[in-house]
Design a protein around this motif. Sequence first.
Motif, PDB file in Angstrom:
ATOM      1  N   TYR A 110      56.968  64.898 -67.059  1.00 41.88           N
ATOM      2  CA  TYR A 110      57.998  65.392 -66.138  1.00 41.88           C
ATOM      3  C   TYR A 110      57.735  66.815 -65.639  1.00 41.88           C
ATOM      4  O   TYR A 110      58.673  67.593 -65.431  1.00 41.88           O
ATOM      5  CB  TYR A 110      59.388  65.339 -66.788  1.00 41.88           C
ATOM      6  CG  TYR A 110      59.749  64.022 -67.427  1.00 41.88           C
ATOM      7  CD1 TYR A 110      59.644  62.826 -66.717  1.00 41.88           C
ATOM      8  CD2 TYR A 110      60.201  63.978 -68.748  1.00 41.88           C
ATOM      9  CE1 TYR A 110      59.994  61.612 -67.315  1.00 41.88           C
ATOM     10  CE2 TYR A 110      60.539  62.780 -69.349  1.00 41.88           C
ATOM     11  CZ  TYR A 110      60.435  61.600 -68.637  1.00 41.88           C
ATOM     12  OH  TYR A 110      60.775  60.401 -69.236  1.00 41.88           O
ATOM     13  N   THR A 111      56.457  67.160 -65.414  1.00 39.13           N
ATOM     14  CA  THR A 111      56.207  68.487 -64.858  1.00 39.13           C
ATOM     15  C   THR A 111      56.805  68.613 -63.454  1.00 39.13           C
ATOM     16  O   THR A 111      57.038  69.725 -62.993  1.00 39.13           O
ATOM     17  CB  THR A 111      54.701  68.817 -64.824  1.00 39.13           C
ATOM     18  OG1 THR A 111      53.968  67.717 -64.284  1.00 39.13           O
ATOM     19  CG2 THR A 111      54.197  69.110 -66.234  1.00 39.13           C
ATOM     20  N   LEU A 135      58.523  73.653 -66.995  1.00 33.72           N
ATOM     21  CA  LEU A 135      57.947  72.524 -66.263  1.00 33.72           C
ATOM     22  C   LEU A 135      57.443  72.957 -64.888  1.00 33.72           C
ATOM     23  O   LEU A 135      56.378  72.513 -64.444  1.00 33.72           O
ATOM     24  CB  LEU A 135      58.984  71.408 -66.119  1.00 33.72           C
ATOM     25  CG  LEU A 135      59.445  70.744 -67.414  1.00 33.72           C
ATOM     26  CD1 LEU A 135      60.584  69.763 -67.130  1.00 33.72           C
ATOM     27  CD2 LEU A 135      58.287  70.027 -68.098  1.00 33.72           C
ATOM     28  N   ILE A 136      58.187  73.822 -64.217  1.00 35.25           N
ATOM     29  CA  ILE A 136      57.776  74.293 -62.896  1.00 35.25           C
ATOM     30  C   ILE A 136      56.446  75.025 -62.981  1.00 35.25           C
ATOM     31  O   ILE A 136      55.542  74.819 -62.157  1.00 35.25           O
ATOM     32  CB  ILE A 136      58.859  75.197 -62.282  1.00 35.25           C
ATOM     33  CG1 ILE A 136      60.064  74.356 -61.861  1.00 35.25           C
ATOM     34  CG2 ILE A 136      58.314  75.980 -61.086  1.00 35.25           C
ATOM     35  CD1 ILE A 136      61.271  75.164 -61.425  1.00 35.25           C
ATOM     36  N   ASN A 137      56.284  75.885 -63.985  1.00 37.92           N
ATOM     37  CA  ASN A 137      55.032  76.630 -64.096  1.00 37.92           C
ATOM     38  C   ASN A 137      53.886  75.722 -64.532  1.00 37.92           C
ATOM     39  O   ASN A 137      52.745  75.903 -64.087  1.00 37.92           O
ATOM     40  CB  ASN A 137      55.185  77.801 -65.057  1.00 37.92           C
ATOM     41  CG  ASN A 137      54.059  78.809 -64.932  1.00 37.92           C
ATOM     42  OD1 ASN A 137      53.515  79.286 -65.913  1.00 37.92           O
ATOM     43  ND2 ASN A 137      53.667  79.160 -63.704  1.00 37.92           N
ATOM     44  N   VAL A 157      46.420  66.724 -69.919  1.00 41.57           N
ATOM     45  CA  VAL A 157      47.057  65.750 -70.810  1.00 41.57           C
ATOM     46  C   VAL A 157      48.548  66.032 -70.837  1.00 41.57           C
ATOM     47  O   VAL A 157      48.974  67.146 -71.176  1.00 41.57           O
ATOM     48  CB  VAL A 157      46.463  65.832 -72.227  1.00 41.57           C
ATOM     49  CG1 VAL A 157      47.243  64.936 -73.184  1.00 41.57           C
ATOM     50  CG2 VAL A 157      44.997  65.441 -72.209  1.00 41.57           C
ATOM     51  N   ARG A 158      49.342  65.012 -70.470  1.00 41.38           N
ATOM     52  CA  ARG A 158      50.801  65.154 -70.439  1.00 41.38           C
ATOM     53  C   ARG A 158      51.441  64.330 -71.559  1.00 41.38           C
ATOM     54  O   ARG A 158      51.581  63.117 -71.434  1.00 41.38           O
ATOM     55  CB  ARG A 158      51.346  64.663 -69.098  1.00 41.38           C
ATOM     56  CG  ARG A 158      50.923  65.472 -67.881  1.00 41.38           C
ATOM     57  CD  ARG A 158      51.379  64.787 -66.618  1.00 41.38           C
ATOM     58  NE  ARG A 158      51.132  65.581 -65.410  1.00 41.38           N
ATOM     59  CZ  ARG A 158      50.913  65.048 -64.220  1.00 41.38           C
ATOM     60  NH1 ARG A 158      50.907  63.736 -64.056  1.00 41.38           N
ATOM     61  NH2 ARG A 158      50.700  65.841 -63.177  1.00 41.38           N
ATOM     62  N   PRO A 159      51.840  64.970 -72.657  1.00 44.75           N
ATOM     63  CA  PRO A 159      52.580  64.249 -73.697  1.00 44.75           C
ATOM     64  C   PRO A 159      54.084  64.381 -73.482  1.00 44.75           C
ATOM     65  O   PRO A 159      54.546  65.306 -72.791  1.00 44.75           O
ATOM     66  CB  PRO A 159      52.149  64.979 -74.974  1.00 44.75           C
ATOM     67  CG  PRO A 159      51.941  66.392 -74.525  1.00 44.75           C
ATOM     68  CD  PRO A 159      51.456  66.317 -73.088  1.00 44.75           C
ATOM     69  N   PRO A 160      54.871  63.505 -74.105  1.00 42.57           N
ATOM     70  CA  PRO A 160      56.330  63.662 -74.079  1.00 42.57           C
ATOM     71  C   PRO A 160      56.753  64.671 -75.143  1.00 42.57           C
ATOM     72  O   PRO A 160      55.972  65.554 -75.509  1.00 42.57           O
ATOM     73  CB  PRO A 160      56.827  62.252 -74.393  1.00 42.57           C
ATOM     74  CG  PRO A 160      55.749  61.683 -75.276  1.00 42.57           C
ATOM     75  CD  PRO A 160      54.447  62.296 -74.789  1.00 42.57           C
ATOM     76  N   GLU A 176      48.401  57.292 -65.274  1.00 35.59           N
ATOM     77  CA  GLU A 176      48.166  58.386 -64.335  1.00 35.59           C
ATOM     78  C   GLU A 176      49.469  58.693 -63.611  1.00 35.59           C
ATOM     79  O   GLU A 176      49.739  58.208 -62.521  1.00 35.59           O
ATOM     80  CB  GLU A 176      47.055  58.036 -63.335  1.00 35.59           C
ATOM     81  CG  GLU A 176      46.644  59.219 -62.479  1.00 35.59           C
ATOM     82  CD  GLU A 176      45.478  58.909 -61.546  1.00 35.59           C
ATOM     83  OE1 GLU A 176      45.127  59.800 -60.746  1.00 35.59           O
ATOM     84  OE2 GLU A 176      44.925  57.796 -61.613  1.00 35.59           O
ATOM     85  N   GLY A 177      50.281  59.491 -64.257  1.00 40.25           N
ATOM     86  CA  GLY A 177      51.584  59.819 -63.696  1.00 40.25           C
ATOM     87  C   GLY A 177      52.301  60.813 -64.575  1.00 40.25           C
ATOM     88  O   GLY A 177      51.701  61.450 -65.439  1.00 40.25           O
ATOM     89  N   TYR A 178      53.601  60.914 -64.369  1.00 42.07           N
ATOM     90  CA  TYR A 178      54.385  61.940 -65.056  1.00 42.07           C
ATOM     91  C   TYR A 178      55.063  61.433 -66.311  1.00 42.07           C
ATOM     92  O   TYR A 178      55.763  62.191 -66.990  1.00 42.07           O
ATOM     93  CB  TYR A 178      55.411  62.529 -64.095  1.00 42.07           C
ATOM     94  CG  TYR A 178      54.747  63.301 -62.981  1.00 42.07           C
ATOM     95  CD1 TYR A 178      54.395  64.641 -63.143  1.00 42.07           C
ATOM     96  CD2 TYR A 178      54.448  62.692 -61.768  1.00 42.07           C
ATOM     97  CE1 TYR A 178      53.769  65.350 -62.142  1.00 42.07           C
ATOM     98  CE2 TYR A 178      53.827  63.397 -60.742  1.00 42.07           C
ATOM     99  CZ  TYR A 178      53.490  64.721 -60.936  1.00 42.07           C
ATOM    100  OH  TYR A 178      52.855  65.421 -59.933  1.00 42.07           O
TER     101      TYR A 178
END
Length: 220
Positions: A110-111, A135-137, A157-160, A176-178
């Motif tokens: 959710y960046t 998240l914005i930064n 790498v986007r973890p929860p 490949e997503g948020y």
Amino acid sequence: MKLLILGATGQTGQLLVRQALDQGHVVKAVVRTPSKLTIQHDNLKVVKANIFSAESLVEHFNEQDAIMSCLGFPMSIFSDVTGYTESIEAVALAMREAKVTRLIAMTSWYTKPETAQEASWTIRWVLIPLIRKLLINMDEMENYLNNDCQDLRWTVVRPPGLQNAPKTDKEILTHEGYFVPGPDGIPIGNSVTRGDVARFMLSLIEEDSWVKKAVAMITK
């Protein structure tokens, strides 16, 4: 391989250091306060540097095979978060000067906060507003890599949500997503162990499928 780890004194960073050493890698940990990293190993070197200065970083980046970042920055109620973008600009410049091309960096699900529309009520209306500036930064950092660092072999790498727990043997799911969606498009779960994030990051060192991409991950 020779791995340089940023954010090595953090909870995820320490697990990344330990797992990298267990796998036989030679690790250099670049930290602000060396005394905070108590791990001792023949293949570990701990050095002090300014993560916002390419000049401070480049001597440590020389001869490294990959740069791995678990850097995190605190929230500020009264000002914007800028640490992610300020540090990645210095890191990218130092990588170019040291002729290192591989970068693996951690951000979050959710960046782009609007992508949390299918998440639970608590995440949408409590967590996201609380960490929105972070998240914005993070999103700004991701955009910088995508727009200005196509000469580098980066992976985000986007973890929860992160559990303070070691790695497991659970299957890692990616997207490949948020976030990682199920068949219904709803996010699968909302947390993962820090150890499993470290495990996944290390699996990407010689993996090309996620180069110049951001990948959401979770365990099944």
